[in-house]
Scaffold this motif. Structure first.
Motif, PDB file in Angstrom:
ATOM      1  N   THR A  56      39.680  55.275  73.113  1.00  0.00           N
ATOM      2  CA  THR A  56      38.562  55.118  72.188  1.00  0.00           C
ATOM      3  C   THR A  56      37.409  54.373  72.839  1.00  0.00           C
ATOM      4  O   THR A  56      36.243  54.665  72.575  1.00  0.00           O
ATOM      5  N   ALA A  57      37.715  53.404  73.686  1.00  0.00           N
ATOM      6  CA  ALA A  57      36.664  52.679  74.401  1.00  0.00           C
ATOM      7  C   ALA A  57      35.831  53.641  75.248  1.00  0.00           C
ATOM      8  O   ALA A  57      34.596  53.546  75.294  1.00  0.00           O
ATOM      9  N   ILE A  58      36.501  54.594  75.895  1.00  0.00           N
ATOM     10  CA  ILE A  58      35.782  55.594  76.694  1.00  0.00           C
ATOM     11  C   ILE A  58      34.930  56.476  75.791  1.00  0.00           C
ATOM     12  O   ILE A  58      33.792  56.825  76.134  1.00  0.00           O
ATOM     13  N   LEU A  59      35.463  56.826  74.609  1.00  0.00           N
ATOM     14  CA  LEU A  59      34.744  57.696  73.680  1.00  0.00           C
ATOM     15  C   LEU A  59      33.555  56.998  73.028  1.00  0.00           C
ATOM     16  O   LEU A  59      32.711  57.657  72.418  1.00  0.00           O
ATOM     17  N   ILE A  60      33.486  55.695  73.124  1.00  0.00           N
ATOM     18  CA  ILE A  60      32.304  54.961  72.667  1.00  0.00           C
ATOM     19  C   ILE A  60      31.317  54.780  73.813  1.00  0.00           C
ATOM     20  O   ILE A  60      30.106  54.956  73.644  1.00  0.00           O
ATOM     21  N   ALA A  61      31.840  54.460  74.997  1.00  0.00           N
ATOM     22  CA  ALA A  61      30.976  54.174  76.143  1.00  0.00           C
ATOM     23  C   ALA A  61      30.273  55.417  76.670  1.00  0.00           C
ATOM     24  O   ALA A  61      29.057  55.390  76.931  1.00  0.00           O
ATOM     25  N   ALA A  62      31.010  56.513  76.831  1.00  0.00           N
ATOM     26  CA  ALA A  62      30.432  57.711  77.453  1.00  0.00           C
ATOM     27  C   ALA A  62      29.277  58.306  76.645  1.00  0.00           C
ATOM     28  O   ALA A  62      28.213  58.593  77.211  1.00  0.00           O
ATOM     29  N   PRO A  63      29.420  58.511  75.324  1.00  0.00           N
ATOM     30  CA  PRO A  63      28.274  59.019  74.555  1.00  0.00           C
ATOM     31  C   PRO A  63      27.099  58.044  74.543  1.00  0.00           C
ATOM     32  O   PRO A  63      25.941  58.477  74.533  1.00  0.00           O
ATOM     33  N   GLY A  64      27.395  56.735  74.537  1.00  0.00           N
ATOM     34  CA  GLY A  64      26.315  55.757  74.594  1.00  0.00           C
ATOM     35  C   GLY A  64      25.522  55.892  75.877  1.00  0.00           C
ATOM     36  O   GLY A  64      24.281  55.884  75.868  1.00  0.00           O
ATOM     37  N   PHE A  65      26.237  56.044  76.990  1.00  0.00           N
ATOM     38  CA  PHE A  65      25.567  56.246  78.273  1.00  0.00           C
ATOM     39  C   PHE A  65      24.801  57.562  78.280  1.00  0.00           C
ATOM     40  O   PHE A  65      23.695  57.655  78.845  1.00  0.00           O
ATOM     41  N   ALA A  66      25.386  58.597  77.637  1.00  0.00           N
ATOM     42  CA  ALA A  66      24.719  59.901  77.570  1.00  0.00           C
ATOM     43  C   ALA A  66      23.378  59.802  76.845  1.00  0.00           C
ATOM     44  O   ALA A  66      22.393  60.435  77.244  1.00  0.00           O
ATOM     45  N   ILE A  67      23.325  59.011  75.779  1.00  0.00           N
ATOM     46  CA  ILE A  67      22.068  58.828  75.051  1.00  0.00           C
ATOM     47  C   ILE A  67      21.038  58.134  75.945  1.00  0.00           C
ATOM     48  O   ILE A  67      19.852  58.491  75.932  1.00  0.00           O
ATOM     49  N   MET A  68      21.472  57.145  76.719  1.00  0.00           N
ATOM     50  CA  MET A  68      20.552  56.467  77.643  1.00  0.00           C
ATOM     51  C   MET A  68      19.973  57.457  78.656  1.00  0.00           C
ATOM     52  O   MET A  68      18.783  57.413  78.972  1.00  0.00           O
ATOM     53  N   VAL A  69      20.814  58.371  79.135  1.00  0.00           N
ATOM     54  CA  VAL A  69      20.349  59.382  80.083  1.00  0.00           C
ATOM     55  C   VAL A  69      19.385  60.346  79.395  1.00  0.00           C
ATOM     56  O   VAL A  69      18.320  60.677  79.939  1.00  0.00           O
ATOM     57  N   LEU A  70      19.751  60.816  78.188  1.00  0.00           N
ATOM     58  CA  LEU A  70      18.885  61.741  77.454  1.00  0.00           C
ATOM     59  C   LEU A  70      17.542  61.105  77.116  1.00  0.00           C
ATOM     60  O   LEU A  70      16.519  61.796  77.026  1.00  0.00           O
ATOM     61  N   ALA A  71      17.545  59.785  76.927  1.00  0.00           N
ATOM     62  CA  ALA A  71      16.305  59.084  76.592  1.00  0.00           C
ATOM     63  C   ALA A  71      15.395  58.921  77.795  1.00  0.00           C
ATOM     64  O   ALA A  71      14.236  58.529  77.643  1.00  0.00           O
ATOM     65  N   GLY A  72      15.889  59.231  78.997  1.00  0.00           N
ATOM     66  CA  GLY A  72      15.033  59.183  80.178  1.00  0.00           C
ATOM     67  C   GLY A  72      15.369  58.096  81.169  1.00  0.00           C
ATOM     68  O   GLY A  72      14.508  57.664  81.944  1.00  0.00           O
ATOM     69  N   LEU A  73      16.615  57.640  81.200  1.00  0.00           N
ATOM     70  CA  LEU A  73      17.019  56.576  82.121  1.00  0.00           C
ATOM     71  C   LEU A  73      16.746  56.967  83.566  1.00  0.00           C
ATOM     72  O   LEU A  73      16.969  58.109  83.976  1.00  0.00           O
ATOM     73  N   SER A  74      16.251  56.018  84.345  1.00  0.00           N
ATOM     74  CA  SER A  74      15.924  56.260  85.747  1.00  0.00           C
ATOM     75  C   SER A  74      17.168  56.672  86.536  1.00  0.00           C
ATOM     76  O   SER A  74      18.253  56.111  86.360  1.00  0.00           O
ATOM     77  N   TRP A  75      16.978  57.655  87.428  1.00  0.00           N
ATOM     78  CA  TRP A  75      18.084  58.116  88.254  1.00  0.00           C
ATOM     79  C   TRP A  75      18.567  57.025  89.204  1.00  0.00           C
ATOM     80  O   TRP A  75      19.717  57.031  89.630  1.00  0.00           O
ATOM     81  N   ARG A  76      17.719  56.086  89.539  1.00  0.00           N
ATOM     82  CA  ARG A  76      18.142  54.972  90.387  1.00  0.00           C
ATOM     83  C   ARG A  76      19.216  54.145  89.693  1.00  0.00           C
ATOM     84  O   ARG A  76      20.205  53.730  90.315  1.00  0.00           O
ATOM     85  N   ILE A  77      19.027  53.910  88.398  1.00  0.00           N
ATOM     86  CA  ILE A  77      20.027  53.152  87.640  1.00  0.00           C
ATOM     87  C   ILE A  77      21.299  53.971  87.468  1.00  0.00           C
ATOM     88  O   ILE A  77      22.414  53.455  87.560  1.00  0.00           O
ATOM     89  N   ILE A  78      21.134  55.272  87.219  1.00  0.00           N
ATOM     90  CA  ILE A  78      22.297  56.139  87.044  1.00  0.00           C
ATOM     91  C   ILE A  78      23.162  56.150  88.297  1.00  0.00           C
ATOM     92  O   ILE A  78      24.390  55.978  88.237  1.00  0.00           O
ATOM     93  N   LEU A  79      22.542  56.343  89.457  1.00  0.00           N
ATOM     94  CA  LEU A  79      23.298  56.386  90.714  1.00  0.00           C
ATOM     95  C   LEU A  79      23.901  55.029  91.049  1.00  0.00           C
ATOM     96  O   LEU A  79      25.051  54.946  91.508  1.00  0.00           O
ATOM     97  N   ALA A  80      23.133  53.961  90.800  1.00  0.00           N
ATOM     98  CA  ALA A  80      23.663  52.618  91.059  1.00  0.00           C
ATOM     99  C   ALA A  80      24.836  52.319  90.145  1.00  0.00           C
ATOM    100  O   ALA A  80      25.850  51.740  90.572  1.00  0.00           O
TER     101      ALA A  80
END
Length: 385
Positions: A172-196
């Motif tokens: 369940t922790a993964i099922l909360i974290a992964a969609p949250g991260f997905a929203i950050m990416v969809l919102a336009g998160l910098s690829w530098r932060i994503i790769l880091a």
């Protein structure tokens, strides 16, 4: 009355009959098909009996289906208004689980309030999506890409994830974290932060497994790497699942003829490993057909997200879709021995009311995004244009 091109006048969009007609019924049909296939599989593994699983599965789907349609009628501005309160309530309930939660099978995940017993972590699957969608709705593109303001959504994700992981409930922790991260990416998160971030996760995995996970969780990971080391113990689930998958071949053994499930060699055959049962009875063709239906659901949900006029609607629908996708991905990988066994069921196919309820409530939100796709949500009360 309609305008040219089939669009309704702004004042007419709020009429219940117009809202009802705006529901994506093809989307609903595909969900019903998946739930129907799940009921047939539950009927099969119970020895051609509707009890104890298939009848309840269909009844629950019927109830949640009606709930989904009702939720679809709720204006996006209402969803926007309840986003932060729902998140706050969910977080408080998770803290309450830590203090007074029910302990069952070595895990403290449940909370009892009078006759009601539930898992607050399920609330957070929707609460995190709504809260993040609302936060990013009022954030500029530059701030969403790279700024100190990203610490706020990071905390909004990390806080419930740590509380749920401590229960312990890694799935369940993964099922909360992964969609949250997905929203950050969809919102336009910098690829530098994503790769880091991806690099940091890879570096942290070995010490996390060795020093943070509980013993039984660590054993699951080690068993995933080498299930043959303990075939009658910790490796039993994965090995039996692989046997069921392989024995089905191209077309399967036939409906009701799966030996691994019918003879009870396959553990949790009605929940976590129902996809292995499907593979044994209907083979590769049957599995491909069901995965195609799941893919259709994900595609249609993402399309609904793309046509929303509000940033909140797009992110909320995208977050729900990410949650659903993670269910399918994790369970499929788990059943095929490509991921550790973490107790994540296949949505709509597996038996169980909790996950089905969470998924259908989420899809109620997705349908609300479609029905109210012309609604413009502002940082205040919102307005319809």
């Amino acid at each position: 009355m309609t305008l040219s091109g089939g669009l309704t006048r702004p004042g007419e969009r709020d009429r219940p009959i117009i809202k009802f007609m705006e529901v994506d019924w093809t989307f609903c049909l595909v969900l019903a098909m998946i739930a129907g296939i799940g009921s047939l599989m539950l009927f099969s593994i119970a020895g051609a009996s509707w009890e104890p699983w298939a009848d309840k599965h269909l009844l629950r789907f019927g109830i949640y289906f009606v709930m989904m349609i009702i939720l679809a009628m709720i204006d996006l501005r209402v969803w926007f208004a309840i986003a932060y309160p729902l998140y706050a309530v969910g977080l408080l309930l998770l803290v309450a689980v830590e203090l007074v939660g029910d302990v069952s099978l070595g895990a403290q995940r449940w909370l009892s309030i009078g006759p009601l017993r539930f898992q607050p972590s399920e609330i957070m699957k929707i609460g995190v999506v709504l809260a993040l969608a609302r936060y990013y709705h009022g954030l500029s593109a530059d701030s969403a890409r790279l700024s100190w303001r990203l610490l706020i959504p990071a905390f909004m994700i990390i806080a419930p994830v740590l509380l749920v992981a401590h229960q312990p409930d890694l799935g369940t922790a993964i099922l909360i974290a992964a969609p949250g991260f997905a929203i950050m990416v969809l919102a336009g998160l910098s690829w530098r932060i994503i790769l880091a971030g991806a690099g940091a996760v890879l570096v942290a995995i070995p010490p996390f497994v060795m020093f943070v996970l509980h013993d039984y969780q660590r054993n699951r990971v080690l068993t995933f790497l080498n299930p043959e080391q303990d075939p009658s113990g910790t490796g039993y689930h994965i090995l039996q699942s692989k046997i069921a998958l392989g024995s089905g071949g191209l077309l399967g053994k036939g409906f009701g003829l799966g030996s691994q499930s019918q003879l009870n060699f396959l553990p949790e055959k009605q929940t976590d490993f129902i996809f292995a049962t499907l593979a044994e009875e209907f083979g590769f063709v049957g599995c491909f057909g069901v995965l195609f239906l799941y893919g259709a659901v994900i595609f249609m949900a993402l399309r609904i997200a793309s046509i929303s006029h509000s940033h909140f609607g797009r992110l909320a629908a995208g977050g729900v879709t990410a949650t659903f996708s993670m269910y399918v991905l994790i369970n499929g990988a788990m059943v095929m021995g490509m991921a550790p066994v973490v107790g994540v069921p296949m949505p709509m196919l597996s038996y169980g009311g909790t996950v089905m309820g969470t998924v259908m409530i989420g899809f109620g939100l997705v349908q609300a995004v479609r029905v109210h796709r012309y609604t413009e949500v502002t940082s205040g009360k919102g307005s319809l244009v």
